[in-house]
Design a protein around this motif. Structure first.
Motif, PDB file in Angstrom:
ATOM      1  N   TYR A   1      46.690  15.418 -30.402  1.00 13.62           N
ATOM      2  CA  TYR A   1      47.324  16.463 -29.593  1.00 13.62           C
ATOM      3  C   TYR A   1      48.755  16.561 -30.096  1.00 13.62           C
ATOM      4  CZ  TYR A   1      43.392  16.195 -26.304  1.00 13.62           C
ATOM      5  OH  TYR A   1      42.061  16.129 -25.711  1.00 13.62           O
TER       6      TYR A   1
ATOM      7  N   GLU B   1      39.064  16.067 -33.439  1.00 11.34           N
ATOM      8  CA  GLU B   1      39.766  17.423 -33.072  1.00 11.34           C
ATOM      9  C   GLU B   1      41.023  17.257 -33.061  1.00 11.34           C
ATOM     10  OE1 GLU B   1      38.123  20.518 -29.969  1.00 11.34           O
ATOM     11  OE2 GLU B   1      39.663  19.192 -28.912  1.00 11.34           O
TER      12      GLU B   1
ATOM     13  N   THR C   1      44.530  19.239 -31.299  1.00 13.04           N
ATOM     14  CA  THR C   1      44.719  20.384 -30.479  1.00 13.04           C
ATOM     15  C   THR C   1      46.350  20.662 -30.641  1.00 13.04           C
ATOM     16  OG1 THR C   1      42.864  20.125 -29.164  1.00 13.04           O
ATOM     17  CG2 THR C   1      44.837  21.362 -28.093  1.00 13.04           C
TER      18      THR C   1
ATOM     19  N   ARG D   1      41.919  23.570 -32.436  1.00  7.00           N
ATOM     20  CA  ARG D   1      42.361  24.558 -31.530  1.00  7.00           C
ATOM     21  C   ARG D   1      43.662  24.743 -31.256  1.00  7.00           C
ATOM     22  NH1 ARG D   1      40.628  22.530 -25.451  1.00  7.00           N
ATOM     23  NH2 ARG D   1      41.548  20.360 -25.589  1.00  7.00           N
TER      24      ARG D   1
END
Length: 257
Positions: free
Chosen positions: A41, A67, A69, A95
């Motif tokens: 993140y 992932e 973010t 994302r």
């Protein structure tokens, strides 16, 4: 132009030191990088090469992520200037989440620096990943942090974004596993910063003081400078609350210059 010093809160949370504002030069708030399992993140990306290099170095130390973010606490150039880092980091999926903004419902293109600052500050690099408002995760809900109650969103296990309006930033972040609170950088400058919401400054400041007194927060970031421990954080937030109370009293006509 920026410091870019990296501060490790623990092995999974790193705060990058931004540049304190020197009026009339714009401030550059420090980003945060959090690893949670196989996910990474980015909380804001700052602007300029020093913050960019620091964020990239921390992210690279974690290797490839399942992932990544990116979450922006606001839409000011100093918060989003290196957003294209989201495109560069090795990950299977990416994302981009941003706070809802009633004044700008869907601006994928970030704002530009004001004309008088463009000569001094680097260009803004937008991400190619389509942004989604946090409302895409669901409506704002009550978020319990210790004994306090906030409104916001659960981003991931142990990571909560809560509403804390300052000047252009709109979110604060609580990281449960690190017992850390990341406040909007402009909150530290209120109420002197133009457009500060003094009532919300008082609300947030009093909630944070309650959390510090209860031992719920060990680390506090005010967006500029190094992270603070509970003792230093208490002093900084108490000063913020005191200044906001004086400002509100002056606005109400209860005190005069």
């Amino acid at each position: 132009m920026t410091n870019g010093t990296i501060h490790a809160v623990d092995e999974n949370l790193f705060l990058v030191e931004g540049e304190w504002p020197v009026w009339p030069v714009v401030s550059l708030p420090g980003p945060a990088v959090l690893r949670s399992g196989a996910r990474l993140y980015l909380i804001d990306t700052g602007a300029g090469p020093h913050l960019r290099s620091a964020v990239r170095a921390v992210a690279a130390s974690f290797g490839r992520s399942a992932e990544v973010t990116l979450i922006n606490s606001g839409r000011h150039p100093g918060l989003v200037g290196n957003n294209d880092l989201l495109d560069c980091l090795p990950a299977q999926t990416r994302r981009y989440l941003r706070p809802p903004d009633p004044d700008r419902p869907a601006p994928d293109a970030p704002p530009e620096w004001p004309e008088d600052l463009q000569r001094a500050y680097p260009p803004i690099r937008a991400t190619s990943v389509p942004g989604r408002d946090l409302d895409a995760l669901g409506d704002r809900r009550e978020q319990r942090i210790g004994s306090t109650c906030w409104s916001g969103w659960t981003i991931a296990d142990g990571l909560v974004a809560v509403e804390a309006t300052s000047h252009t930033a709109r979110l604060a972040f609580y990281l449960e596993k690190q017992r850390a609170m990341l406040l909007p950088e402009e909150l530290a400058l209120a109420p002197a910063w133009p457009g500060s919401d003094v009532a919300d400054v008082l609300r947030v400041g009093q909630l944070v003081l309650e959390l510090i007194e209860a031992g719920t927060i060990d680390t506090l970031s005010l967006g500029f400078g190094p992270p603070l421990d509970a003792g230093s954080g208490r002093e900084a937030v108490q000063d913020l609350v005191d200044r906001a109370r004086i400002s509100r009293a002056a606005a109400d006509g209860r005190i005069t210059a």
